[in-house]
Design a protein around this motif. Sequence first.
Motif, PDB file in Angstrom:
ATOM      1  N   ILE C  95       0.856  -1.193   0.000  1.00  0.00           N
ATOM      2  CA  ILE C  95       0.000   0.000   0.000  1.00  0.00           C
ATOM      3  C   ILE C  95       0.893   1.244   0.000  1.00  0.00           C
ATOM      4  O   ILE C  95       1.782   1.387   0.846  1.00  0.00           O
ATOM      5  CB  ILE C  95      -0.944   0.018   1.220  1.00  0.00           C
ATOM      6  N   LEU C  96       0.641   2.110  -0.961  1.00  0.00           N
ATOM      7  CA  LEU C  96       1.391   3.351  -1.059  1.00  0.00           C
ATOM      8  C   LEU C  96       0.590   4.436  -0.344  1.00  0.00           C
ATOM      9  O   LEU C  96      -0.527   4.775  -0.763  1.00  0.00           O
ATOM     10  CB  LEU C  96       1.590   3.709  -2.535  1.00  0.00           C
ATOM     11  N   ALA C  97       1.148   4.951   0.743  1.00  0.00           N
ATOM     12  CA  ALA C  97       0.429   5.957   1.539  1.00  0.00           C
ATOM     13  C   ALA C  97       1.414   7.029   1.974  1.00  0.00           C
ATOM     14  O   ALA C  97       1.473   7.432   3.138  1.00  0.00           O
ATOM     15  CB  ALA C  97      -0.219   5.291   2.749  1.00  0.00           C
ATOM     16  N   THR C  98       2.199   7.499   1.030  1.00  0.00           N
ATOM     17  CA  THR C  98       3.296   8.415   1.376  1.00  0.00           C
ATOM     18  C   THR C  98       2.891   9.884   1.379  1.00  0.00           C
ATOM     19  O   THR C  98       3.730  10.749   1.610  1.00  0.00           O
ATOM     20  CB  THR C  98       4.478   8.221   0.408  1.00  0.00           C
ATOM     21  N   MET C 143      -3.220  20.950  -4.513  1.00  0.00           N
ATOM     22  CA  MET C 143      -3.721  20.107  -3.433  1.00  0.00           C
ATOM     23  C   MET C 143      -4.495  18.905  -3.984  1.00  0.00           C
ATOM     24  O   MET C 143      -4.810  17.977  -3.240  1.00  0.00           O
ATOM     25  CB  MET C 143      -4.600  20.911  -2.469  1.00  0.00           C
ATOM     26  N   GLY C 144      -4.792  18.926  -5.283  1.00  0.00           N
ATOM     27  CA  GLY C 144      -5.501  17.798  -5.887  1.00  0.00           C
ATOM     28  C   GLY C 144      -4.593  16.890  -6.703  1.00  0.00           C
ATOM     29  O   GLY C 144      -5.033  15.852  -7.212  1.00  0.00           O
ATOM     30  N   PHE C 145      -3.336  17.266  -6.835  1.00  0.00           N
ATOM     31  CA  PHE C 145      -2.410  16.431  -7.610  1.00  0.00           C
ATOM     32  C   PHE C 145      -2.115  15.133  -6.864  1.00  0.00           C
ATOM     33  O   PHE C 145      -2.146  15.098  -5.629  1.00  0.00           O
ATOM     34  CB  PHE C 145      -1.081  17.159  -7.857  1.00  0.00           C
ATOM     35  N   GLY C 146      -1.802  14.084  -7.597  1.00  0.00           N
ATOM     36  CA  GLY C 146      -1.459  12.828  -6.941  1.00  0.00           C
ATOM     37  C   GLY C 146      -1.311  11.705  -7.946  1.00  0.00           C
ATOM     38  O   GLY C 146      -1.381  11.932  -9.171  1.00  0.00           O
ATOM     39  N   ARG C 154      -5.616   0.468  -7.705  1.00  0.00           N
ATOM     40  CA  ARG C 154      -4.269   0.036  -8.095  1.00  0.00           C
ATOM     41  C   ARG C 154      -3.536   1.215  -8.722  1.00  0.00           C
ATOM     42  O   ARG C 154      -4.148   2.019  -9.430  1.00  0.00           O
ATOM     43  CB  ARG C 154      -4.358  -1.100  -9.110  1.00  0.00           C
ATOM     44  N   VAL C 155      -2.259   1.283  -8.479  1.00  0.00           N
ATOM     45  CA  VAL C 155      -1.467   2.437  -8.924  1.00  0.00           C
ATOM     46  C   VAL C 155      -0.947   2.225 -10.341  1.00  0.00           C
ATOM     47  O   VAL C 155      -0.401   1.167 -10.671  1.00  0.00           O
ATOM     48  CB  VAL C 155      -0.286   2.666  -7.955  1.00  0.00           C
ATOM     49  N   TYR C 156      -1.136   3.244 -11.177  1.00  0.00           N
ATOM     50  CA  TYR C 156      -0.622   3.180 -12.545  1.00  0.00           C
ATOM     51  C   TYR C 156       0.862   3.524 -12.595  1.00  0.00           C
ATOM     52  O   TYR C 156       1.306   4.508 -12.009  1.00  0.00           O
ATOM     53  CB  TYR C 156      -1.356   4.184 -13.431  1.00  0.00           C
ATOM     54  N   VAL C 157       1.607   2.692 -13.297  1.00  0.00           N
ATOM     55  CA  VAL C 157       3.006   3.019 -13.576  1.00  0.00           C
ATOM     56  C   VAL C 157       3.201   2.818 -15.079  1.00  0.00           C
ATOM     57  O   VAL C 157       2.902   1.744 -15.602  1.00  0.00           O
ATOM     58  CB  VAL C 157       3.983   2.118 -12.786  1.00  0.00           C
ATOM     59  N   ILE C 171      -1.859  10.887  -1.210  1.00  0.00           N
ATOM     60  CA  ILE C 171      -1.085  10.725  -2.447  1.00  0.00           C
ATOM     61  C   ILE C 171      -1.975  10.442  -3.650  1.00  0.00           C
ATOM     62  O   ILE C 171      -1.567  10.618  -4.793  1.00  0.00           O
ATOM     63  CB  ILE C 171       0.004   9.625  -2.301  1.00  0.00           C
ATOM     64  N   VAL C 172      -3.203  10.027  -3.396  1.00  0.00           N
ATOM     65  CA  VAL C 172      -4.112   9.704  -4.503  1.00  0.00           C
ATOM     66  C   VAL C 172      -4.633  10.996  -5.135  1.00  0.00           C
ATOM     67  O   VAL C 172      -5.061  11.911  -4.437  1.00  0.00           O
ATOM     68  CB  VAL C 172      -5.281   8.841  -3.993  1.00  0.00           C
TER      69      VAL C 172
END
Lengths: 520, 405, 192
Positions: C95-98, C143-146, C154-157, C171-172
């Motif tokens: 989980i990415l929560a940075t 403030m809305g970037f992420g 799921r995170v796009y790469v 971060i989302v």
Amino acid sequence: MTSKEYDVIIVGGGITGAATARDCALRGLSTLLIERGDICDGASGRNHGLLHSGARYAVTDREGAEECIRENRILRRIASNCVEPTEGLFISLPEDGLDYQANFIAKCREAGIDAQAIDPAEALRLEPAINPRIIGAVKVPDASVDPFRLVDAHILDAQRHGADIKKFTAVACLVKENGRVVGVKTAAGEVIRSREVVLAAGIWTAGLAREAGVNIGMMPSKGALVIFGHRIANMVINRCRKPANADILVPGDVVSVLGTTSDKVPIESCDDMRATPAEVDLLLREGEQLVPSLAQTRIIRAYAGVRPLVVADPAGDGRNVSRGIVLLDHEERDGVPGLITITGGKLTTSRLMAEMATDLVCKKVGSSAVCRTAELPLPGSEGRKPSFEDPFVERAAIGRHGTEVSRMDFGKGGEILCECEHVTRAEIAYAVEHFGVRNISDLRRHTRIGMGTCQGSFCIRSVAGALAEILAPDPESAARLADEFVSQYRQERWKGITPVLWGDTLREAEYMQKVNGNEI
Amino acid sequence: MLEGNNNLEQCLKCNLCTLVCPMMEVNPDYPGPKKAGPDGERYRLKDPAFFDYALKYCLNCKRCEVACPSDVHIGDMIQTARILYGSQAKRKGLRGLRDWTLASTDLVGSLASPFAPIVNGTLKLKPVKSVMDSVLAVDKHRTFPKYSAKKFVNWFRRQDQSSFSKFVSYFHGCYVNYNYPALGQAFVKVMNSAGYGVHLLEKEKCCGVALMSNGFADKARRQGEVNLASIRKAVAAGEVVLTTSSTCTFTMRDEYPDVLGLTNGDVRDSLMLSTKWLYEKISAGELKLKFRKNFSKKVIYHTACHMQKMGWQVYSIALLNLIPGVELTVLDQNCCGIAGTFGFKKENYPFSQQIGSKLFEDIRRSATPDAVVSTDCETCKWQIEMSTGMKVLNPIEIIAEALDR
Amino acid sequence: MRFDAVIIGGGYAGCTAAGILSDAGMKVCVVSEGLSLSVSGSKTPYAAQSALQKRGVTILRGDRAVGAKVEDGRVLGITTRNLGPGTMLEAPFYILATGKFFSRGLLSDKEHIWEPVFGADVEYGADRTSWFDEDFSAPQPFMGFGVKTDSSARVYVGGKALENLFATGDIVAKGCKEANVTKLIEDYAGRE
């Protein structure tokens, strides 16, 4: 509505007006300085804070260079607390060549400026941050000067010698009787009479003069600057070439200032000067040539000021522009007695400008008093600097106010409220008492509150609270006032933050938004 | 300012460091990590006269750095400032002598060892303690670490390691050598039973941590150079350099480059605490330890400050958990307050104990008569033993004890 | 080091996820660089982390994820600054929560904004002048970037969602889905 008649009214609370008020007061003239906003709100507070040695002008303007070095020596003496004798370096990069340097040194010496070529290796030892590609360096007696403190010191001295200072009082127009200027009318309708009126309002001078039927050709030239979070170099770093954009880096108190640009702008834009992202990019591109580490250094904010350049021939095309001192005797020039304009010049030559203007005022009012401003030290710079060893005095306050700290009660107000700039409650109380601070932006100019790396994101609430407590009559209105101060302050800082909104500054901005409760 | 250390502008003034500073809680004279670090640094860059002597109160525990969301080297900045501006010249006389005595762990150690029984006896005597208290300002409550009669290196010389084909190098540190050879002996036992022989470094000096915190940076740098040269030799010979002290390890890996300006990038990854090395070898299936079936111990683990800064407590904890019969309690990370030589100074003793009180309370709550405390730091060991009366062991000692022979 | 879940980021979002997962009996590791500002000026983040630690969650305090091993659209492990290349943190899902900029979940320069651990796709304005509003109290675009996520968070790469990397918290990107931790427990319980 009329009030007492002054010998002289000075319009404009920047360095020129403040220095003129001081000189007039010292010569025993009854003096009023009138300013539409706060002291030091215009170009005087939006520049490099550089005490020129004159070296920058030596090649192109011998007279200007000579004025600078003379005044440089005087200000080091009378304003020792505002001036930091950092000295300066003019560095040559391979693309600049060394021909310019040779001529530069010769011209400096002709103007009486002590310019010493030093070995590039020695220059790098003195200032490890400068571009290691340098092929030459010249040491000159440049220095750093705190413009806010310099203006404040003049205002204090003027007041202590009997001058009246009216802030937040806009002049609506000059009052003319029988073709003679006899005073000013404020926006509130008050007429204040004087024997002479001196216009020292920078770029805003032209508008006032025009109302009185006097045409002064002025050309606003915008200069944008960038502030970095700490001292990168301890000397003033200049580029040894024909003056251009972004070629001076000045250490100012605990920050570094890089500038500047020079662009003609419409006069209407002068009331809301702001640096643009494009100007910031240009400044950084050039500045990194001077000091490469600027690329990695935290930028606090960007700002811009307006140089009040005077077009010698108003009918001309604007190319014949003087950056030198312009003293206009409108009686002689335009047949309008009672009116004098002092403009142009530089922060460095402000005392001389004031002397010239005051000489003329004295001539007009028939006073033979002589100028003493070159000998008498300014408040804060009198006698010995207070000791750093005293645990009950905030050291940063000594740096800002010199001997004036004796008027601050650190025993009662030693608590630091602005942590970046080490501003205590005692200093805030002093600023309110001596500078008639009304709001938080005034407070900033007179104390450096919130001017550090965090731009007030952490401390501004407690600062606003402390200020409101002094100013407001009761706790309830104090709370309201404090809230007002906070939003006022955030908006004002935001203007300088947005052009540099990336990296650590963007991180700080997110923090600021969250602390302020602005969520998306 | 030392190179690579100048990241004060990343500080966003969020004050999280201030919240976690143990000294801030007990000492109103200490300006706190933010003011002492990045805030103060901005002014010191303008004029060194802005140096504040209250910076001496910094424990160098690095909790501020662990909490910092901006990766500002707050502790390094304070250490560096003390070295650059708070020079020893200003602290002459007997306190200067005391600081020098406390800082020169190896010299004093080697002078004391041959006379250990006498020295230990002398240090324990009440009159001697009060002389030290009043004259040298070493607090009389302090129990000086005992000097061992036999140095670790002398014991080691008689250990035959020639039967092994694989070797690790061991940086034993002053404490193992002069005060507590038992830990070094446990280390050798563990390595040997894992199938590795032990070599000592060609030349080992004190890592210099005490010298640094007492302001003797030049001497620390010279010792650091000697150590790095020896470590390089060992690494060139294909050996990893292992330690049993979290503070020595942290000093050589991080303080050498960040505070002393010594380059160690070429060997940094080959220098580590033995618990990390053991855990990584075991999980990669390259090494096995055989433990006794009937072993049983209640262990309370305390994460030393520098251990937390390195983030390596996970290895010591994981290893202890591997031992059948170990019942492990992991304490909340709280500073014990000793901070090396800091707590030995009379003027610091009350702060030291106040800071440690939370940890001592935690230990007392978790303790049963048969429990031992375990930590990777020797000064934490002194402090906890003195303050709680509990026995404190290094994880390596517990592993050694649990090994099946 | 093997866990049932690895969470990158120990702020409000990361700790909440860790709490739910560990309550479900999962062995969780949280990489937490510095304290979080979620509750400004308080020790709440530390208190939360301590409570989690007591429940058996491994918290790598003051540590930062510096690298990720990704193969065939799956994350196989991450490495951290403190543990070094010798230790890989492995789990069936991550989980990415940075967080955003403050906590350095997103980094930026004059022209770009990026996510440093996985190089995830970040939604942001192309031109720096579009990152902010001149009015401080107006909603600020940045403030809305992420990071961009799919309908399962799921995170796009590189335009493709990684199979086992989910994002939650600040971060989302605005308008994108945040991880449903309870659903993750259902999906991953009993695997391995």
